[in-house]
Design a protein around this motif. Structure first.
Motif, PDB file in Angstrom:
ATOM      1  N   ARG A 158      50.706  42.441 -36.214  1.00 59.06           N
ATOM      2  CA  ARG A 158      51.201  42.081 -37.593  1.00 59.06           C
ATOM      3  C   ARG A 158      52.046  40.748 -37.587  1.00 59.06           C
ATOM      4  NH1 ARG A 158      49.905  45.540 -41.416  1.00 59.06           N
ATOM      5  NH2 ARG A 158      51.675  44.609 -42.569  1.00 59.06           N
ATOM      6  N   LEU A 159      52.662  40.510 -36.798  1.00 59.53           N
ATOM      7  CA  LEU A 159      53.632  39.269 -36.608  1.00 59.53           C
ATOM      8  C   LEU A 159      52.753  38.206 -36.447  1.00 59.53           C
ATOM      9  CD1 LEU A 159      56.504  40.305 -33.895  1.00 59.53           C
ATOM     10  CD2 LEU A 159      56.815  39.778 -36.621  1.00 59.53           C
ATOM     11  N   HIS A 160      51.567  38.238 -35.910  1.00 60.11           N
ATOM     12  CA  HIS A 160      50.765  36.996 -35.523  1.00 60.11           C
ATOM     13  C   HIS A 160      49.926  36.733 -36.992  1.00 60.11           C
ATOM     14  CE1 HIS A 160      50.382  36.811 -30.881  1.00 60.11           C
ATOM     15  NE2 HIS A 160      51.465  36.806 -31.222  1.00 60.11           N
ATOM     16  N   ALA A 161      49.636  37.577 -37.802  1.00 58.43           N
ATOM     17  CA  ALA A 161      48.966  37.382 -38.856  1.00 58.43           C
ATOM     18  C   ALA A 161      49.688  36.356 -39.681  1.00 58.43           C
ATOM     19  CB  ALA A 161      48.974  38.895 -39.784  1.00 58.43           C
ATOM     20  N   HIS A 162      51.020  36.397 -39.767  1.00 60.62           N
ATOM     21  CA  HIS A 162      51.726  35.619 -40.798  1.00 60.62           C
ATOM     22  C   HIS A 162      51.575  34.123 -40.113  1.00 60.62           C
ATOM     23  CE1 HIS A 162      53.227  38.524 -43.449  1.00 60.62           C
ATOM     24  NE2 HIS A 162      53.800  39.225 -42.310  1.00 60.62           N
TER      25      HIS A 162
END
Length: 219
Positions: A158-162
Protein backbone atom coordinates in the motif's frame (compact mmCIF):
# COMPACT_ATOMS: atom_id res chain seq x y z
CA UNK A 1 -7.31 9.88 -23.94
CA UNK A 2 -5.75 6.76 -25.48
CA UNK A 3 -5.56 3.70 -23.26
CA UNK A 4 -3.26 0.73 -23.98
CA UNK A 5 -4.89 -1.93 -26.18
CA UNK A 6 -6.24 -5.07 -24.55
CA UNK A 7 -5.54 -8.74 -25.06
CA UNK A 8 -8.74 -10.74 -25.08
CA UNK A 9 -7.34 -13.88 -23.42
CA UNK A 10 -7.63 -12.60 -19.85
CA UNK A 11 -10.02 -9.70 -20.14
CA UNK A 12 -10.38 -8.86 -16.44
CA UNK A 13 -6.64 -8.73 -15.88
CA UNK A 14 -6.11 -6.80 -19.09
CA UNK A 15 -8.61 -4.12 -18.08
CA UNK A 16 -6.89 -3.84 -14.71
CA UNK A 17 -3.42 -3.62 -16.28
CA UNK A 18 -4.57 -1.07 -18.85
CA UNK A 19 -6.16 1.20 -16.25
CA UNK A 20 -3.24 0.76 -13.85
CA UNK A 21 -0.79 1.77 -16.59
CA UNK A 22 -2.96 4.78 -17.46
CA UNK A 23 -2.89 5.89 -13.82
CA UNK A 24 0.84 5.34 -13.33
CA UNK A 25 1.74 7.07 -16.59
CA UNK A 26 -0.68 9.94 -15.87
CA UNK A 27 -2.74 9.29 -18.98
CA UNK A 28 -5.34 9.47 -16.25
CA UNK A 29 -3.89 12.23 -14.07
CA UNK A 30 -4.06 12.50 -10.27
CA UNK A 31 -7.50 13.83 -9.35
CA UNK A 32 -9.17 12.82 -12.64
CA UNK A 33 -12.65 11.31 -12.40
CA UNK A 34 -12.97 7.77 -13.76
CA UNK A 35 -16.36 7.23 -15.33
CA UNK A 36 -17.09 3.52 -15.56
CA UNK A 37 -19.28 3.71 -18.66
CA UNK A 38 -16.85 5.99 -20.50
CA UNK A 39 -13.91 3.72 -19.66
CA UNK A 40 -15.88 0.68 -20.80
CA UNK A 41 -16.59 2.34 -24.15
CA UNK A 42 -12.94 3.37 -24.54
CA UNK A 43 -11.74 -0.17 -23.84
CA UNK A 44 -14.62 -1.78 -25.77
CA UNK A 45 -15.71 -3.96 -22.85
CA UNK A 46 -18.74 -4.18 -20.59
CA UNK A 47 -18.79 -2.11 -17.37
CA UNK A 48 -18.30 -5.23 -15.20
CA UNK A 49 -14.54 -5.76 -15.73
CA UNK A 50 -14.02 -2.01 -15.36
CA UNK A 51 -15.75 -2.03 -11.97
CA UNK A 52 -13.66 -5.01 -10.92
CA UNK A 53 -10.46 -3.31 -12.05
CA UNK A 54 -11.31 -0.11 -10.21
CA UNK A 55 -11.99 -2.08 -7.04
CA UNK A 56 -8.52 -3.63 -7.32
CA UNK A 57 -6.93 -0.25 -7.92
CA UNK A 58 -8.78 1.15 -4.90
CA UNK A 59 -7.39 -1.66 -2.73
CA UNK A 60 -3.90 -0.65 -3.87
CA UNK A 61 -4.50 3.01 -3.09
CA UNK A 62 -4.18 4.15 -6.70
CA UNK A 63 -7.79 5.32 -6.99
CA UNK A 64 -10.37 6.54 -4.50
CA UNK A 65 -14.10 5.94 -4.31
CA UNK A 66 -16.39 8.51 -2.74
CA UNK A 67 -20.16 8.27 -2.12
CA UNK A 68 -22.15 9.76 -5.02
CA UNK A 69 -18.93 10.91 -6.70
CA UNK A 70 -17.58 7.64 -8.07
CA UNK A 71 -13.92 6.93 -8.61
CA UNK A 72 -11.07 9.40 -8.99
CA UNK A 73 -7.34 8.88 -9.45
CA UNK A 74 -5.60 9.30 -6.10
CA UNK A 75 -3.88 12.67 -5.77
CA UNK A 76 -0.13 13.06 -5.50
CA UNK A 77 1.12 13.25 -1.96
CA UNK A 78 1.98 16.61 -0.46
CA UNK A 79 5.62 17.09 0.52
CA UNK A 80 4.75 16.41 4.16
CA UNK A 81 2.81 13.26 3.25
CA UNK A 82 5.69 12.16 1.04
CA UNK A 83 8.15 12.55 3.91
CA UNK A 84 5.81 10.62 6.21
CA UNK A 85 5.53 7.81 3.66
CA UNK A 86 9.30 7.44 3.44
CA UNK A 87 9.60 7.49 7.23
CA UNK A 88 7.20 4.54 7.26
CA UNK A 89 9.08 2.80 4.46
CA UNK A 90 12.31 3.13 6.43
CA UNK A 91 10.67 1.52 9.43
CA UNK A 92 8.97 -1.31 7.56
CA UNK A 93 11.33 -2.12 4.73
CA UNK A 94 14.52 -2.04 6.76
CA UNK A 95 12.91 -4.57 9.09
CA UNK A 96 11.79 -6.58 6.07
CA UNK A 97 15.35 -6.71 4.70
CA UNK A 98 16.73 -7.85 8.07
CA UNK A 99 14.08 -10.54 8.43
CA UNK A 100 14.55 -11.66 4.84
CA UNK A 101 18.26 -12.19 5.47
CA UNK A 102 17.36 -14.34 8.47
CA UNK A 103 14.33 -16.18 7.10
CA UNK A 104 14.50 -16.42 3.32
CA UNK A 105 14.55 -19.85 1.74
CA UNK A 106 17.36 -20.80 -0.67
CA UNK A 107 14.98 -20.40 -3.60
CA UNK A 108 13.92 -16.94 -2.41
CA UNK A 109 17.55 -15.85 -2.07
CA UNK A 110 18.38 -17.05 -5.57
CA UNK A 111 15.32 -15.33 -7.02
CA UNK A 112 16.19 -12.05 -5.31
CA UNK A 113 19.73 -12.09 -6.72
CA UNK A 114 18.43 -12.85 -10.21
CA UNK A 115 15.72 -10.20 -10.13
CA UNK A 116 18.07 -7.55 -8.74
CA UNK A 117 20.32 -8.07 -11.76
CA UNK A 118 17.54 -7.25 -14.23
CA UNK A 119 17.67 -3.88 -15.96
CA UNK A 120 15.15 -1.70 -17.75
CA UNK A 121 16.06 -0.93 -21.37
CA UNK A 122 15.60 2.61 -22.65
CA UNK A 123 12.52 3.36 -24.71
CA UNK A 124 9.63 5.75 -24.90
CA UNK A 125 8.47 7.27 -21.63
CA UNK A 126 5.47 5.00 -21.25
CA UNK A 127 7.35 1.74 -21.81
CA UNK A 128 10.34 2.32 -19.55
CA UNK A 129 8.41 4.04 -16.76
CA UNK A 130 5.97 1.14 -16.64
CA UNK A 131 8.75 -1.47 -16.77
CA UNK A 132 10.78 0.28 -14.09
CA UNK A 133 7.80 0.67 -11.78
CA UNK A 134 6.89 -2.98 -12.19
CA UNK A 135 10.45 -4.21 -11.66
CA UNK A 136 11.09 -2.03 -8.62
CA UNK A 137 7.82 -2.99 -6.96
CA UNK A 138 8.50 -6.66 -7.70
CA UNK A 139 11.95 -6.54 -6.09
CA UNK A 140 10.70 -4.83 -2.94
CA UNK A 141 7.80 -7.26 -2.86
CA UNK A 142 10.18 -10.22 -2.99
CA UNK A 143 12.12 -8.82 -0.03
CA UNK A 144 8.90 -8.40 1.93
CA UNK A 145 7.71 -11.91 1.07
CA UNK A 146 11.06 -13.39 2.12
CA UNK A 147 10.59 -11.72 5.50
CA UNK A 148 7.74 -14.20 6.06
CA UNK A 149 5.26 -11.66 7.40
CA UNK A 150 1.99 -11.35 5.40
CA UNK A 151 1.00 -8.22 7.32
CA UNK A 152 4.29 -6.59 6.41
CA UNK A 153 3.74 -7.45 2.74
CA UNK A 154 0.30 -5.78 2.77
CA UNK A 155 1.61 -2.65 4.48
CA UNK A 156 4.55 -2.23 2.11
CA UNK A 157 2.38 -2.80 -0.97
CA UNK A 158 0.00 0.00 0.00
CA UNK A 159 2.86 2.41 0.69
CA UNK A 160 4.34 1.72 -2.73
CA UNK A 161 1.12 2.64 -4.51
CA UNK A 162 1.55 6.28 -3.54
CA UNK A 163 5.17 6.29 -4.65
CA UNK A 164 4.23 4.89 -8.06
CA UNK A 165 2.15 8.00 -8.80
CA UNK A 166 5.27 10.12 -8.41
CA UNK A 167 7.45 7.96 -10.65
CA UNK A 168 6.22 9.73 -13.78
CA UNK A 169 8.89 12.34 -13.02
CA UNK A 170 11.71 9.86 -12.36
CA UNK A 171 14.70 10.32 -14.75
CA UNK A 172 15.82 7.25 -16.71
CA UNK A 173 19.49 7.81 -15.89
CA UNK A 174 18.75 7.06 -12.24
CA UNK A 175 17.58 3.52 -12.96
CA UNK A 176 21.17 2.20 -13.05
CA UNK A 177 21.80 3.59 -9.56
CA UNK A 178 18.61 1.96 -8.34
CA UNK A 179 19.68 -1.37 -9.84
CA UNK A 180 23.05 -1.18 -8.07
CA UNK A 181 21.33 -0.50 -4.75
CA UNK A 182 18.94 -3.40 -5.29
CA UNK A 183 21.89 -5.69 -5.99
CA UNK A 184 23.55 -4.72 -2.72
CA UNK A 185 20.37 -5.54 -0.81
CA UNK A 186 19.92 -8.87 -2.59
CA UNK A 187 23.56 -9.85 -2.06
CA UNK A 188 23.33 -9.19 1.68
CA UNK A 189 20.15 -11.25 1.95
CA UNK A 190 21.78 -14.03 -0.06
CA UNK A 191 24.75 -14.03 2.35
CA UNK A 192 22.40 -14.31 5.32
CA UNK A 193 23.75 -10.99 6.65
CA UNK A 194 20.88 -9.19 8.43
CA UNK A 195 22.98 -6.18 9.51
CA UNK A 196 24.20 -5.50 5.97
CA UNK A 197 20.77 -6.16 4.47
CA UNK A 198 19.17 -3.61 6.78
CA UNK A 199 21.94 -1.09 6.15
CA UNK A 200 21.70 -1.56 2.38
CA UNK A 201 17.94 -1.07 2.43
CA UNK A 202 18.27 2.04 4.59
CA UNK A 203 20.86 3.54 2.24
CA UNK A 204 18.69 2.70 -0.79
CA UNK A 205 15.55 4.27 0.65
CA UNK A 206 17.42 7.36 1.83
CA UNK A 207 18.85 7.91 -1.64
CA UNK A 208 15.54 7.09 -3.33
CA UNK A 209 13.80 9.71 -1.22
CA UNK A 210 16.20 12.35 -2.52
CA UNK A 211 15.74 11.24 -6.13
CA UNK A 212 11.98 11.40 -5.89
CA UNK A 213 11.95 14.86 -4.33
CA UNK A 214 12.33 16.12 -7.91
CA UNK A 215 8.58 15.54 -8.16
CA UNK A 216 7.95 18.56 -5.98
CA UNK A 217 10.38 20.74 -7.90
CA UNK A 218 8.39 20.05 -11.09
CA UNK A 219 4.96 20.71 -9.54
Amino acid sequence: MSLPPLKRSTLGDDVYQSLRAAVLEHTLSPGDRMNIDALARELEVSPTPVREALARLESEGLVRKRPLAGYTVSPLLSRAEFADMFDMRLLLECAAARWAAERATPDQRATLVAEAARTVPPGDDQSWHSAFTTLDAHLHGLVAEAAASPLLVDSITRLHAHLHLHRRYFPYEQTAVTTSEHQRIAAAIDRNDPDEAEAAMRAHLTEARERHLATFEKS
